[in-house]
Design a protein around this motif. Structure first.
Motif, short mmCIF file in Angstrom:
data_model
loop_
_atom_site.label_atom_id
_atom_site.label_comp_id
_atom_site.label_asym_id
_atom_site.label_seq_id
_atom_site.Cartn_x
_atom_site.Cartn_y
_atom_site.Cartn_z
N LEU A 42 -18.75 1.77 -21.42
CA LEU A 42 -19.18 2.05 -22.69
C LEU A 42 -18.35 3.29 -23.17
O LEU A 42 -18.54 3.93 -24.15
CB LEU A 42 -20.58 2.24 -23.07
N ASN A 43 -17.36 3.76 -22.55
CA ASN A 43 -16.62 4.90 -22.56
C ASN A 43 -17.52 6.38 -22.97
O ASN A 43 -17.34 7.05 -24.03
CB ASN A 43 -15.82 4.59 -23.84
N LYS A 44 -18.74 6.36 -22.27
CA LYS A 44 -19.56 7.59 -22.76
C LYS A 44 -19.21 8.46 -21.46
O LYS A 44 -18.56 8.22 -20.79
CB LYS A 44 -21.05 7.07 -22.45
N LYS A 45 -19.65 9.66 -21.74
CA LYS A 45 -19.60 10.97 -20.87
C LYS A 45 -20.27 10.67 -19.59
O LYS A 45 -21.38 10.11 -19.57
CB LYS A 45 -20.12 12.03 -21.52
N ILE A 46 -19.60 10.58 -18.43
CA ILE A 46 -20.10 10.24 -17.30
C ILE A 46 -21.20 11.28 -16.82
O ILE A 46 -20.81 12.60 -16.75
CB ILE A 46 -19.24 10.14 -16.22
N SER A 47 -22.33 11.19 -16.55
CA SER A 47 -23.29 12.15 -16.18
C SER A 47 -24.03 12.10 -14.98
O SER A 47 -25.27 12.73 -14.69
CB SER A 47 -24.34 12.54 -17.57
N VAL A 48 -23.58 11.06 -14.03
CA VAL A 48 -24.13 11.02 -12.81
C VAL A 48 -24.36 12.19 -12.13
O VAL A 48 -25.41 12.42 -11.17
CB VAL A 48 -23.36 9.97 -12.01
N HIS A 49 -23.33 13.39 -12.33
CA HIS A 49 -23.48 14.49 -11.45
C HIS A 49 -24.94 15.24 -11.64
O HIS A 49 -25.24 16.23 -11.02
CB HIS A 49 -22.34 15.25 -11.52
N ASP A 50 -25.55 15.08 -13.03
CA ASP A 50 -26.52 15.66 -13.40
C ASP A 50 -27.96 15.58 -12.44
O ASP A 50 -28.78 16.35 -12.66
CB ASP A 50 -26.85 15.67 -14.68
N GLY A 51 -27.73 14.81 -11.56
CA GLY A 51 -28.98 14.47 -10.74
C GLY A 51 -30.00 13.69 -11.18
O GLY A 51 -31.06 13.46 -10.38
N SER A 52 -30.09 13.08 -12.41
CA SER A 52 -31.06 12.42 -12.93
C SER A 52 -31.46 11.08 -12.54
O SER A 52 -32.14 10.59 -12.19
CB SER A 52 -31.28 12.50 -14.46
N ALA A 53 -29.96 10.52 -12.43
CA ALA A 53 -30.03 9.08 -11.91
C ALA A 53 -30.54 9.12 -10.50
O ALA A 53 -31.27 8.21 -9.83
CB ALA A 53 -28.68 8.40 -12.02
N PHE A 54 -30.00 9.99 -9.83
CA PHE A 54 -30.41 10.21 -8.36
C PHE A 54 -31.83 10.39 -8.17
O PHE A 54 -32.50 9.57 -7.31
CB PHE A 54 -29.60 11.44 -7.78
N LEU A 55 -32.42 11.11 -9.24
CA LEU A 55 -33.81 11.42 -9.03
C LEU A 55 -34.67 10.17 -9.51
O LEU A 55 -35.68 9.92 -8.78
CB LEU A 55 -34.31 12.43 -10.15
N THR A 56 -34.06 9.39 -10.38
CA THR A 56 -34.79 8.00 -10.65
C THR A 56 -34.79 7.15 -9.70
O THR A 56 -35.74 6.68 -9.12
CB THR A 56 -34.12 7.49 -11.86
N GLY A 57 -33.80 7.23 -8.81
CA GLY A 57 -33.59 6.30 -7.69
C GLY A 57 -34.35 6.44 -6.41
O GLY A 57 -35.25 5.80 -5.99
N LEU A 58 -34.39 8.05 -6.24
CA LEU A 58 -35.56 8.64 -5.41
C LEU A 58 -36.75 8.29 -5.61
O LEU A 58 -37.60 7.68 -4.69
CB LEU A 58 -35.05 9.93 -5.10
N LEU A 59 -37.16 8.48 -6.98
CA LEU A 59 -38.67 8.23 -7.22
C LEU A 59 -39.05 6.86 -7.10
O LEU A 59 -40.21 6.42 -6.72
CB LEU A 59 -39.03 8.81 -8.68
N LEU A 60 -38.11 5.96 -7.48
CA LEU A 60 -38.11 4.42 -7.53
C LEU A 60 -38.77 3.90 -6.11
O LEU A 60 -39.56 3.60 -5.60
CB LEU A 60 -37.02 3.61 -8.04
#
Ligand code: SF4
Ligand code: SF4
Lengths: 341, 438
Positions: free
Chosen positions: A72-90
């Motif tokens: 979607l041409n949005k700013k890539i923010s995967v480095h902020d750790g929040s997606a990682f955290l969601t995965g980890l918590l899941l």
């Protein structure tokens, strides 16, 4: 000439011109880090399957976020750790033994539907990892409730299935539960160290608390939600959890089992989905605790932390609107010069 | 541990005062040219009393105050008026200013010495303060005699001198307290007399032990004057916070003023100016300015003539260092970033801060509010900055008023702590500009 050039390069922005070093990614990575002790413990208890499920969840969460933002041409923010955290918590909320596609579907629901379609970090109403898990629980109820006997034998790929402590408590009562673990203190000890069946990362109270203490110390979370949540569960378990009348329940078992410690310290405290005002957070915590016990004692599930937090997520905006911080200047003129001396 | 006074909430930025705290005040070289804005205060601009070509002397009146809330301005050097027109002001606006070119003689008009200054009446003191063009030197620049003349129905029972200097980097007030404590105490006594009170406090943050010591010594034996050490915390020096810390009283919200709780607050620099005006008849033509930051070669505390250009002052401090990126008039929390260094020092300029690359944090790329609640925890006014910023960002300005928008005094504490680096003060200003109080 040189001076003039300097002038043109001066940066102009609005005050304040100094900022605290805290950043979103620093906070998110710290929370990830705080979950590591419990994660390692789960690897120890549940073996390579646990590592596999964790890797799947984190990998697919980060992957879905990247793909979504990229396409979607949005700013890539995967480095902020929040997606990682969601995965980890899941991952920490899943049973150790699942077919590979279930964690991936869970990550998709969490990241794409709950987080990104609501506008990304900061805009989601529900805790993504919890909705992911709720979705999986409803869709693959059977697979999601097969619990493994924890074993120190790392290589034991086909460990026995068993019930969780809360499951035994609900179906067969407290004496059976104590019997299953030996003595009451054996039971407490197993709950405390995590040597029991359950979701990946929820079992080890001691290692979760180590991480939580670190977050409290770093001020990334405050006591308001975890303490009010845990205390409410303890109080209600003591008052209504026993078979022989009021105040005969065992609060310790309820406080140390299921996903309570994980939920109270790491999921209910999710900034985006809990109230922002501290007073409101206490109300939120009490609500989470009350709903957890309502489900555990009266509902069809032995465990209620997940649904309790999700339900309270709905109320977070309402609580924030109803509670106001203490406005300066609300106090009337006081003659306190004398008693200050 | 010594007990200190404070208020609730607030933040703890690193104070960086070590750059200049130990540097005694030096006189800046006499400027060749000064640009003196006719409006250096809150209220009506002064009216020019000189014309182009006039020869003026130091201390001479060059702009008279037309209204009640206004302050006259005086020539800070002797020389010739070469221009009267609009010049850039540190606030970013264009303001009518008188430009004087120095004759390098620094000749002043005769001043009247009043050795028996404490015998003057309250009205005489206030008149001398008004004629000297004294405004709050802490940054707000409110005309001092107006603050000392509250309406009859407000009883004032306490005067507080603000020596908190809670802005990081700034050490101007600190140096004044160490170097001229006796004159500051005399100024306080004059202010107390002007408003008719017997209770005076001097609030100083604990990180200036030498200033606390000096002020304590200077006020020894003075009835009713007490030095109060304060917790090191921003914004400890904001009027309302200071009153709360020292007296426990809270100035009411929605436009309440210190006088509503019987207090008058003056900056220590203002007290010094009051003393010099009443005792020696000296108009406010100079002030102490902290020139600091890692972007300037030799950080200093300088006594500067009003109207001296910032570019000159930076030159006096060895010039800009390699990597200087931002020049701020005032402190880092509430000061104004400058795009052009040819702006004058005015009465309210407490410091000039030059930030180097490594002190500078870009906030261009701010992100969504993650609702962490930090800003709510630190807002000294007890507001919900998170909500205000979100509503303002969406253009829902009217709704920000439900969150007491106009109680925000733009201290910047919320922006300081925000992990998403949101420009909170900008959102507040935007909302304020789009709505009306009430
Ligand atoms: S909302 Fe206003 S008063 Fe509160 S911290 Fe932010 S700038 Fe300061
Ligand atoms: S500090 Fe920033 S991110 Fe946190 S609640 Fe306030 S505005 Fe939102």
């Amino acid at each position: 000439m040189a001076e003039e050039k300097k002038d043109k390069q001066l940066i102009v922005s609005v005050s304040p011109h100094v900022r605290d070093e805290e950043s979103v990614s620093k906070i998110m990575w710290s929370v990830n880090f705080a979950l590591f002790p419990a994660l390692i413990a789960s690897f120890y208890y549940f073996g390579p399957r646990a590592m596999f499920v964790t890797a799947l969840c984190i990998g697919s969460s980060v992957g879905f976020e990247y793909i979504y933002q990229r396409s979607l041409n949005k700013k890539i923010s995967v480095h902020d750790g929040s997606a990682f955290l969601t995965g980890l918590l899941l991952a920490m909320n899943l049973p150790p033994d699942l077919p590979f596609y279930i964690p991936i579907v869970g990550s998709f629901v969490a990241i794409v539907i709950v987080k990104q379609l609501f506008g990304g970090l900061g805009y989601n109403v529900f805790n993504p990892a919890l909705i992911g898990r709720a979705f999986l629980l409803i869709t693959w109820t059977k697979a999601m409730t097969v619990w493994k006997e924890p074993t120190a034998a790392f290589a034991a790929l086909d460990a026995k299935t068993t019930a969780t402590p809360l499951g035994i408590l609900k179906e067969e009562g407290i004496s059976k539960l104590i019997e299953a673990f030996g003595t009451k203190s054996d039971l407490y000890m197993s709950l405390f160290t995590g040597h029991r069946a359950g979701s990946l990362g929820e079992t080890s109270v001691i290692f979760l608390l180590i991480g939580a203490l670190y977050l409290l110390y770093k001020k990334y979370i405050t006591w308001h939600i975890p303490v009010s949540f845990m205390a409410t569960v303890g109080l209600l378990a003591w008052a209504f959890g026993g078979k022989s009348g009021l105040f005969s329940g065992d609060p310790i078992i309820h406080m140390m089992s299921g996903g309570l410690v994980l939920g109270a310290f790491f999921m209910a405290t999710d900034y985006v989905t809990c109230p922002t005002i501290r007073k409101g957070q206490i109300i939120f915590g009490i609500g989470c605790g009350a709903l957890t016990m309502l489900i555990r004692l009266k509902g069809g599930y032995p465990e209620g932390v997940m649904f309790a937090i999700l339900l309270m997520n709905c109320f977070a905006p309402l609580i924030d609107r109803g509670v106001k911080p203490d406005l300066f200047g609300a106090v009337k003129k006081k003659k306190v010069m004398e008693d200050k001396k | 541990m010594v007990r200190t006074d404070t208020f609730k909430r607030g933040v703890h930025p690193h104070d960086s005062k070590e750059l200049t705290a130990g540097n005694p005040t030096q006189n800046a070289p006499l400027p060749k040219r000064v640009v003196i804005p006719l409006s250096q205060h809150i209220g009506a601009p002064a009216k020019a009393e000189v014309s182009i070509g006039d020869e003026v002397k130091k201390y001479q009146l060059i702009g008279s105050a037309p209204g009640f809330v206004s302050a006259p301005v005086h020539a800070s050097i002797s020389g010739k008026v070469v221009a009267i027109s609009d010049f850039l002001h540190p606030s970013g606006r264009m303001v009518q200013s008188v430009v004087i070119e120095s004759d390098e003689k620094d000749e002043g008009i005769a001043l009247i010495d009043t050795p028996d200054f404490m015998a003057l009446s309250a009205d005489e003191i206030k008149a001398l303060i008004r004629d000297a063009g004294i405004v709050g030197l802490g940054g707000a620049a409110f005309p001092t005699n107006v603050k000392l003349s509250p309406p009859k129905e407000k009883t004032i029972d306490v005067v507080i001198l603000n020596g908190a200097e809670c802005e990081p980097y700034l050490t101007a007030d600190h140096r004044l307290m160490v170097e001229q404590p006796k004159s500051i105490v005399n100024g306080l006594k004059l202010i107390m007399k002007a408003v008719g009170v017997t209770n005076g406090y001097i609030g100083i943050e604990k990180n200036k032990p030498d200033a606390i010591e000096a002020m304590k010594k200077a006020s020894e034996g003075e009835a009713g004057i007490e030095v109060r050490p304060l917790t090191v915390k921003y914004p400890q020096g904001a009027e309302k916070m200071l009153i709360k810390a020292i007296t426990g009283r809270e100035v009411p919200g929605k436009g309440g003023l210190p006088m509503d709780v019987g207090a008058v607050v003056q900056n220590v620099g203002t007290a010094l100016a009051v003393y010099e005006a009443v005792r020696f008849g000296k108009p406010l033509i100079e002030r102490i300015v902290t020139v600091t930051g890692r972007g300037v070669k030799e950080p200093k505390n300088l006594m500067v003539r009003i109207g001296t250009l910032v570019s000159e002052i930076i030159k006096d401090c060895g010039g800009l260092a390699e990597g200087a990126v931002k020049v701020i008039s005032g402190g880092p929390m509430m000061g104004f970033a400058q795009w052009n260094l040819d702006v004058p020092v005015i009465k309210g300029t407490s410091g000039i801060l030059v930030q180097s690359e490594d002190e500078f944090i870009s906030t261009d790329e701010y992100s969504a509010c993650i609702r962490c609640g930090r800003c709510i925890d630190v807002c000294p006014m007890g507001l919900n900055p998170s909500m205000i910023s979100i509503l303002s960002e969406k253009g829902r300005f009217e709704e920000t008023k439900d969150y007491n928008l106009f109680d925000c005094f733009e201290c910047g504490s919320c922006a300081f702590v925000c992990p998403s680096k949101r420009p909170m003060v900008q959102f507040v200003r935007l909302a304020k500009s789009q709505t009306k109080p009430g």
